[in-house]
Design a protein around this motif. Structure first.
Motif, PDB file in Angstrom:
ATOM      1  N   TRP A  13      -3.080   5.572  -7.737  1.00  0.00           N
ATOM      2  CA  TRP A  13      -1.996   4.641  -8.022  1.00  0.00           C
ATOM      3  C   TRP A  13      -0.775   5.417  -8.498  1.00  0.00           C
ATOM      4  CZ3 TRP A  13      -2.209  -0.424  -6.837  1.00  0.00           C
ATOM      5  CH2 TRP A  13      -3.462  -1.004  -6.626  1.00  0.00           C
ATOM      6  N   ALA A  18      -0.777  -7.553  -0.068  1.00  0.00           N
ATOM      7  CA  ALA A  18      -1.697  -6.490  -0.468  1.00  0.00           C
ATOM      8  C   ALA A  18      -3.133  -6.955  -0.278  1.00  0.00           C
ATOM      9  CB  ALA A  18      -1.452  -6.122  -1.925  1.00  0.00           C
ATOM     10  N   ASN A  19      -3.981  -6.058   0.173  1.00  0.00           N
ATOM     11  CA  ASN A  19      -5.396  -6.375   0.396  1.00  0.00           C
ATOM     12  C   ASN A  19      -6.264  -5.525  -0.522  1.00  0.00           C
ATOM     13  OD1 ASN A  19      -4.963  -8.262   2.577  1.00  0.00           O
ATOM     14  ND2 ASN A  19      -4.424  -6.481   3.842  1.00  0.00           N
ATOM     15  N   TRP A  20      -6.057  -5.655  -1.831  1.00  0.00           N
ATOM     16  CA  TRP A  20      -6.802  -4.860  -2.808  1.00  0.00           C
ATOM     17  C   TRP A  20      -7.967  -5.685  -3.350  1.00  0.00           C
ATOM     18  CZ3 TRP A  20      -1.359  -4.263  -5.183  1.00  0.00           C
ATOM     19  CH2 TRP A  20      -0.618  -3.337  -4.437  1.00  0.00           C
ATOM     20  N   ASP A  21      -9.094  -5.019  -3.528  1.00  0.00           N
ATOM     21  CA  ASP A  21     -10.258  -5.698  -4.090  1.00  0.00           C
ATOM     22  C   ASP A  21     -10.288  -5.503  -5.606  1.00  0.00           C
ATOM     23  OD1 ASP A  21     -11.119  -3.072  -4.462  1.00  0.00           O
ATOM     24  OD2 ASP A  21     -12.375  -3.095  -2.657  1.00  0.00           O
ATOM     25  N   GLN A  52     -10.339  -1.966  -7.092  1.00  0.00           N
ATOM     26  CA  GLN A  52      -9.021  -1.327  -7.039  1.00  0.00           C
ATOM     27  C   GLN A  52      -8.110  -1.850  -8.152  1.00  0.00           C
ATOM     28  OE1 GLN A  52      -8.439  -2.187  -2.706  1.00  0.00           O
ATOM     29  NE2 GLN A  52      -7.688  -0.071  -2.624  1.00  0.00           N
ATOM     30  N   PHE A  53      -8.175  -3.164  -8.410  1.00  0.00           N
ATOM     31  CA  PHE A  53      -7.376  -3.702  -9.508  1.00  0.00           C
ATOM     32  C   PHE A  53      -7.813  -3.108 -10.847  1.00  0.00           C
ATOM     33  CE2 PHE A  53      -6.335  -7.348  -6.632  1.00  0.00           C
ATOM     34  CZ  PHE A  53      -4.959  -7.217  -6.719  1.00  0.00           C
ATOM     35  N   ASP A  99       0.828  -1.211   0.000  1.00  0.00           N
ATOM     36  CA  ASP A  99       0.000   0.000   0.000  1.00  0.00           C
ATOM     37  C   ASP A  99       0.861   1.259   0.000  1.00  0.00           C
ATOM     38  OD1 ASP A  99      -2.432  -1.186  -0.148  1.00  0.00           O
ATOM     39  OD2 ASP A  99      -3.228  -0.310   1.695  1.00  0.00           O
ATOM     40  N   HIS A 143       2.501   1.620  -3.579  1.00  0.00           N
ATOM     41  CA  HIS A 143       1.684   1.708  -4.788  1.00  0.00           C
ATOM     42  C   HIS A 143       0.630   2.801  -4.757  1.00  0.00           C
ATOM     43  CE1 HIS A 143       3.461  -2.255  -5.413  1.00  0.00           C
ATOM     44  NE2 HIS A 143       3.052  -2.199  -6.657  1.00  0.00           N
ATOM     45  N   LEU A 144       0.227   3.261  -3.578  1.00  0.00           N
ATOM     46  CA  LEU A 144      -0.857   4.227  -3.477  1.00  0.00           C
ATOM     47  C   LEU A 144      -0.411   5.456  -2.708  1.00  0.00           C
ATOM     48  CD1 LEU A 144      -3.669   1.668  -2.621  1.00  0.00           C
ATOM     49  CD2 LEU A 144      -3.509   2.967  -4.747  1.00  0.00           C
ATOM     50  N   ALA A 186      -6.246   0.165 -11.166  1.00  0.00           N
ATOM     51  CA  ALA A 186      -4.826   0.062 -11.499  1.00  0.00           C
ATOM     52  C   ALA A 186      -4.631  -0.209 -12.985  1.00  0.00           C
ATOM     53  CB  ALA A 186      -4.176  -1.037 -10.665  1.00  0.00           C
ATOM     54  N   PRO A 232       0.108  -4.958  -9.361  1.00  0.00           N
ATOM     55  CA  PRO A 232      -1.087  -5.249 -10.169  1.00  0.00           C
ATOM     56  C   PRO A 232      -0.751  -5.812 -11.549  1.00  0.00           C
ATOM     57  CG  PRO A 232      -1.362  -3.157  -9.041  1.00  0.00           C
ATOM     58  CD  PRO A 232       0.051  -3.589  -8.806  1.00  0.00           C
TER      59      PRO A 232
END
Length: 645
Positions: free
Chosen positions: A536, A576-579, A582-583, A523, A526-527, A586, A542
């Motif tokens: 991003w 990473a805990n991206w849903d 979010q992908f 996190d 990347h963010l 990206a 990603p």
């Protein structure tokens, strides 16, 4: 420009060549060898000995810089490392230089015995072509060689057996020879047009009709001594010594005489120093009546808000001509860019112009100044060790932490020995310092730091295997080219996933090794931005999913880092805990970068956070008026504004 004072023999090319030779033979260090290699007269000698034109010389120097960057040797090797083609060329160059230098340079011998070997160095370098006394550069060269030859001749007449005759090594003998010609001068031929560069106090004696006086700032003109522990200004005045009042009177008289004795005088006062500190105008510029003094102060500092930030004289646009002090504008690529590495997307989002320099122009910094591994170099070393470790298959997937540690240490010693030579790390059992080339102390410390982190990783790795995770040895560091269509047009991304783990239940995780000191999470890398409006700024993880799909991996794909920070207690995974939304964001961000690159939008350069990077000089990050440099650069053939969503 020409200094009126005669050049000294110590500053001549033959003398500086001998100085470089003495430094090199003293310790056989690579940085001294590189300095010797860059002497212009040695380049002519090498071309004569080895053949080749100027581009071949450039290749030698580039090869040496690459070698220094890759292997970081403290001293020159008995055995050159790395690629055989490169090491073979460098060995030929080294042998040619070694043949030029006196034999057994570190052994002590009577001073007269060194005269002939030192003379032969000059003969072999400067005796390959004719020297013409009517040519000014050759005339000065001949004069310097004759002066050195005279000193060598006198030293050769000394009695070698006399107990008063010094016994020296080659480096000390060269330095003693140079000391014999210290202060000897080579006068200019004269009669040729040139701009004379004089000191302030000599200007009035010059009859030139045009004068330019620089640094007309307080503290420089007039000179000032505001404090002295033993002779304060009041005491100097009482003793009749030169004090600030007398210096001011002298310099004011000098300035008045200069201005009134010739038709053209230009005074230049800087607003800021080389360290960007503000400067004051000289008191001499303010030695006038009140209204005129106010006008001069207003002209110097600016009589309206913002005037003091105007471009300096060098940055100014004069008579319609644009200053050459600009950031070079980007030009259209020679061929369309049809693919990018996954790391390039973050570079573009950080600064489109630096992306252009790196990926369109192919620029990179190569020099021989490094004495230790930088951050990327340390990470590359760790990646190579871990790549070799993962290829051991079942041994890497053991639950025995001690066995894993032993395997990691073996691979570390192998990589360090191959890259840095014997003695590259204290764990190296191949001979240490006595084996030949050895990396510097800083590199050996860094190797031990990595060894400390790998020991902690061994325990973590054994625990991961117990939890059901296995390294897929066939996928480690595998270069992958994946299609990435944007707006219906073909494109591709490429990259290597550091590590792919497969769980016993069929899940996968794509991992990237990170050796940063603090162990930043995915996190954090990347963010950026406020939590409600994060953007991003890096797309590496990603895009790993795109590469993995191209490799045929299906099912759940987790993303994360294997952290190897300086604190061994923090070694481990950071996932990473991206849903999915979010992908998707990206991927859209990556599509945006592809569109910008296709349209050749590489402007403007961004101001970096921190001290800068390898492209700071090109981007003029520390220029006094960077805005003017960027504005001048916008006149290039490609001049797009880059608005990032």
């Amino acid at each position: 420009p020409r200094l009126p004072a005669a050049a000294t023999v110590e500053q001549s090319r033959p003398a500086t060549l001998l100085t470089a030779c003495a430094r090199f033979v003293q310790q056989q260090r690579l940085d001294d060898f590189a300095a010797l290699m860059r002497h212009p007269d040695l380049q002519g000698y090498l071309r004569h000995e080895l053949g080749g034109e100027d581009d071949a010389v450039t290749d030698w120097l580039t090869l040496l810089d690459n070698y220094a960057s890759d292997h970081l040797p403290g001293r020159l090797p008995d055995r050159w490392l790395g690629d055989p083609a490169r090491s073979g060329t460098l060995k030929r160059v080294y042998d040619a230089v070694d043949a030029l230098l006196p034999a057994a340079p570190r052994s002590a011998a009577p001073l007269p015995q060194w005269s002939q070997p030192i003379a032969e160095v000059l003969t072999r370098v400067y005796g390959t072509g004719p020297l013409r006394s009517r040519k000014e550069s050759d005339r000065q060269l001949i004069a310097a060689i004759e002066s050195l030859a005279g000193a060598l001749r006198e030293q050769s007449l000394l009695d070698a057996d006399d107990e008063l005759t010094p016994r020296l090594n080659a480096a000390d003998a060269i330095q003693l020879t140079l000391s014999q010609v210290a202060g000897s001068t080579i006068p200019h031929e004269g009669g040729t047009p040139a701009i004379e560069m004089l000191g302030w106090l000599e200007l009035q004696l010059d009859d030139a009709p045009m004068l330019l006086i620089t640094a007309v700032n307080e503290g420089a003109i007039p000179q000032s001594r505001t404090s002295d522990s033993f002779l304060p200004d009041a005491l100097r005045s009482h003793l009749g010594l030169a004090d600030d009042r007398r210096r001011y009177a002298r310099d004011l008289y000098m300035m008045t005489a200069i201005v009134n004795s010739r038709p053209d005088v230009t005074l230049i006062a800087g607003r800021r120093s080389a360290d960007n500190d503000p400067l004051m105008p000289s008191r001499l510029l303010l030695a006038c009546d009140g209204p005129q003094r106010a006008n001069r102060v207003a002209a110097f500092y600016g009589d309206r808000a913002g005037d003091a930030e105007n471009p300096s004289a060098l940055m100014a646009i004069d008579h319609g001509e644009t200053s050459r002090f600009i950031v070079p504008p980007p030009t259209l690529p020679d061929a369309p860019i049809e693919q990018l590495p996954v790391t390039a997307f973050g570079v573009y989002l950080d600064c489109p112009y630096r992306f252009y320099l790196r990926y369109v122009c192919g620029l990179r910094v190569v020099d021989d100044r490094a004495t230790e591994l930088d951050g990327p170099g340390f990470g590359t070393l760790a990646h190579e060790v871990l790549d070799r470790f993962a290829r051991h298959g079942s041994a890497a997937n053991s639950t025995d932490a001690d066995a894993i540690e032993e395997l990691l240490m073996t691979e570390l010693d192998h990589v360090v020995g191959r890259r840095f030579g014997p003695g590259g790390g204290s764990g190296d059992k191949s001979g240490g310092e006595s084996g030949g080339e050895s990396a510097g102390a800083a590199v050996r410390i860094q190797v031990e730091q990595l060894r400390h982190r790998l020991r902690a990783l061994a325990k973590w790795q054994a625990a991961q295997v117990e939890q059901g995770w296995r390294i897929m040895a066939g996928s480690v560091e595998r270069q992958t080219l994946a299609p990435f269509e944007v707006d219906g047009l073909p494109f591709a991304i490429r990259g290597r996933i550091d590590r792919i783990d497969r769980h016993d239940d069929g899940r996968y995780r794509l991992l990237d090794y990170k050796t940063g000191e603090t162990g930043r999470t995915p996190d954090q890398v990347h963010l950026a931005g406020a939590k409600a409006d994060r953007q991003w700024v890096n797309l590496q993880l990603p895009l790993y999913r795109v590469l993995a799909h191209a490799q045929g991996l299906k099912g759940e794909l987790a993303l994360g880092y294997v952290l190897l920070p300086k604190d061994p207690a923090q070694v481990g995974e950071a996932m990473a805990n991206w849903d999915e939304p979010q992908f998707e964001g990206a991927i859209e961000r990556a599509c945006y970068v592809v569109r910008q690159v296709r349209n050749s939008i590489f402007w403007p350069p961004k101001q970096p956070v921190g001290p800068g990077d390898e492209f700071s000089a090109v981007c003029m990050d520390h220029c006094l008026d960077r805005a003017a440099a960027l504005a001048a650069g916008q006149a290039g053939p490609v001049n797009h504004e880059c608005h990032q969503d």
